[in-house]
Design a protein around this motif. Structure first.
Motif, PDB file in Angstrom:
ATOM      1  N   ALA A 109       0.891  -1.166   0.000  1.00 31.33           N
ATOM      2  CA  ALA A 109       0.000   0.000   0.000  1.00 31.33           C
ATOM      3  C   ALA A 109       0.924   1.210   0.000  1.00 31.33           C
ATOM      4  CB  ALA A 109      -0.896  -0.008   1.236  1.00 31.33           C
TER       5      ALA A 109
ATOM      6  N   GLN B 175       0.776   4.155   0.979  1.00 33.06           N
ATOM      7  CA  GLN B 175       0.816   4.960   2.203  1.00 33.06           C
ATOM      8  C   GLN B 175       1.856   4.438   3.200  1.00 33.06           C
ATOM      9  OE1 GLN B 175      -1.840   3.407   0.777  1.00 33.06           O
ATOM     10  NE2 GLN B 175      -3.775   4.301   1.530  1.00 33.06           N
ATOM     11  N   LEU B 176       2.159   3.143   3.156  1.00 31.82           N
ATOM     12  CA  LEU B 176       3.086   2.554   4.133  1.00 31.82           C
ATOM     13  C   LEU B 176       4.534   2.978   3.887  1.00 31.82           C
ATOM     14  CD1 LEU B 176       1.677  -1.090   4.365  1.00 31.82           C
ATOM     15  CD2 LEU B 176       1.330   0.790   5.980  1.00 31.82           C
TER      16      LEU B 176
ATOM     17  N   ASP C 238       5.782   5.820   3.630  1.00 29.42           N
ATOM     18  CA  ASP C 238       6.159   7.038   4.351  1.00 29.42           C
ATOM     19  C   ASP C 238       6.069   6.904   5.869  1.00 29.42           C
ATOM     20  OD1 ASP C 238       6.559   8.422   1.925  1.00 29.42           O
ATOM     21  OD2 ASP C 238       4.404   8.849   1.775  1.00 29.42           O
ATOM     22  N   VAL C 239       5.763   5.708   6.360  1.00 29.05           N
ATOM     23  CA  VAL C 239       5.599   5.507   7.805  1.00 29.05           C
ATOM     24  C   VAL C 239       6.958   5.392   8.484  1.00 29.05           C
ATOM     25  CG1 VAL C 239       4.684   3.950   9.580  1.00 29.05           C
ATOM     26  CG2 VAL C 239       3.351   4.397   7.500  1.00 29.05           C
TER      27      VAL C 239
ATOM     28  N   ASP D 265      -4.238   2.403  10.468  1.00 24.05           N
ATOM     29  CA  ASP D 265      -4.380   3.795  10.048  1.00 24.05           C
ATOM     30  C   ASP D 265      -4.826   3.932   8.594  1.00 24.05           C
ATOM     31  OD1 ASP D 265      -3.689   4.736  12.527  1.00 24.05           O
ATOM     32  OD2 ASP D 265      -1.577   5.103  12.027  1.00 24.05           O
ATOM     33  N   ILE D 266      -4.548   2.909   7.783  1.00 22.75           N
ATOM     34  CA  ILE D 266      -4.987   2.984   6.379  1.00 22.75           C
ATOM     35  C   ILE D 266      -6.215   2.092   6.146  1.00 22.75           C
ATOM     36  CG2 ILE D 266      -2.681   3.551   5.556  1.00 22.75           C
ATOM     37  CD1 ILE D 266      -2.414   0.665   4.562  1.00 22.75           C
TER      38      ILE D 266
END
Length: 253
Positions: free
Chosen positions: A145, A147-148, A150-151, A164-165
Motif C-alpha cells: 500500500a 501509504q506505508l 512514508d511511515v 491507520d490505512i
C-alpha cells in the motif's frame, strides 16, 4: 539437638541473589572475578563455585567460558495468545523496546511469500532492542500500500500503520521452531553463528481472509521465554514432531 549450620555456599548464594534482586548487580552486568569473590567471602574457590552453580541452576546468572560470570538478562515474554504488536505487548510487561529499521521499500518477495501477499510487496526489516541489546531480527513482507512507504516504523507499529490505512488484522498462523543463528541475523544481533535462537514464521490475515503480512522473526533464545494460555477445551498447539511445535496464534509484528 543444636541446629546444623547452613552450608557456607548456600549463604553466599543467598547473599549474591539478594544483591542481584536489589540491583546491586544489574541484569546483564558482570560479577566480580571468582578469586575476588572467594576472597571477599573468605572461602575457597570450590565453595564459591558451589554457590555460583546454585545461582546458575536458579537462572540468576550465566557463566561464559573465558569471559566470566554475568547476571542473567531479564526475559521478554513471547505471548502466543496475543495479536498485538511486539512493542505494545512488551510495554505492557514493563519493558522498554527500541526498534531500529534496517530497510523499508518495495521489492520482489520470494515465491512462497508472494503467494501470500502478492508481488511487489513492502519489505520491512527491523531489529528490536531490549535492555540495550539487540534481541530480535525481523523481516516482514507486507501487501503493498503506497501509504506505508512514508511511515516511520521506528515509532509506529506495523499493525497500527495498517489500521491507520483501514486494514484491520484479525488472525495469524504462526510456526515457531528452534534453530541456530546465521547470516544477516548473526550480524544484526551481534552474536556468533550457532547461537541458539527461536525462528517464528507467520502469516497475518484480515477479517475477510486476505493475507496482509508474511514475516520471519529470529529471536535470541536466551532473551525470550514463550508463554501460552491453555484451556480445557480448544486446541492451542499442534505438535508436529518429537521436538517441533507449531502454534497457530499471535505474531510479533
Amino acid at each position: 539437638m543444636p541446629r546444623e549450620a547452613e552450608p557456607r555456599y548456600r549463604a553466599i548464594a543467598a547473599d549474591l541473589a539478594a544483591k542481584i534482586h536489589t540491583g546491586h548487580y544489574p541484569a546483564g552486568s558482570a560479577l566480580p572475578a571468582q578469586r575476588e569473590l572467594s576472597a571477599a567471602y573468605g572461602v575457597t574457590l570450590m565453595t564459591l563455585r558451589q554457590a555460583l552453580r546454585q545461582l546458575s541452576d536458579e537462572g540468576l546468572i550465566v557463566q561464559q567460558a573465558g569471559r566470566g560470570t554475568f547476571v542473567s538478562p531479564p526475559h521478554l515474554a513471547y505471548r502466543l495468545g496475543s495479536l498485538r504488536s511486539l512493542a505494545d505487548d512488551l510495554r505492557e510487561q514493563g519493558h522498554e523496546v527500541r526498534t531500529a529499521v534496517v530497510s523499508c521499500g518495495a521489492g520482489e518477495p520470494p515465491a512462497p511469500v508472494a503467494a501470500h501477499v502478492g508481488s511487489p510487496a513492502l519489505r520491512l526489516e527491523r531489529v528490536r532492542e531490549f535492555a540495550g541489546h539487540a534481541a530480535v531480527h525481523q523481516v516482514s513482507w507486507v501487501r503493498l500500500a503506497p501509504q506505508l512507504l512514508d511511515v516511520d516504523f521506528t515509532r509506529v507499529a506495523l499493525y497500527a500503520a495498517l489500521a491507520d490505512i483501514g486494514v484491520a488484522v484479525a488472525r495469524a498462523s504462526e510456526t515457531i521452531r528452534p534453530d541456530v543463528l546465521s547470516g544477516d541475523s548473526s550480524r544484526y544481533l551481534g552474536e556468533p553463528a550457532g547461537t541458539p535462537v527461536f525462528v517464528s514464521d507467520r502469516v497475518t490475515y484480515t477479517l475477510d481472509g486476505t493475507a496482509v503480512v508474511a514475516d520471519r522473526a529470529v529471536i535470541l533464545g536466551r532473551a525470550m521465554e514463550i508463554r501460552a494460555e491453555r484451556a480445557a477445551t480448544g486446541l492451542s498447539m499442534t505438535w508436529a514432531g518429537a521436538l517441533d511445535a507449531t502454534a497457530s496464534l499471535g505474531p510479533v509484528s
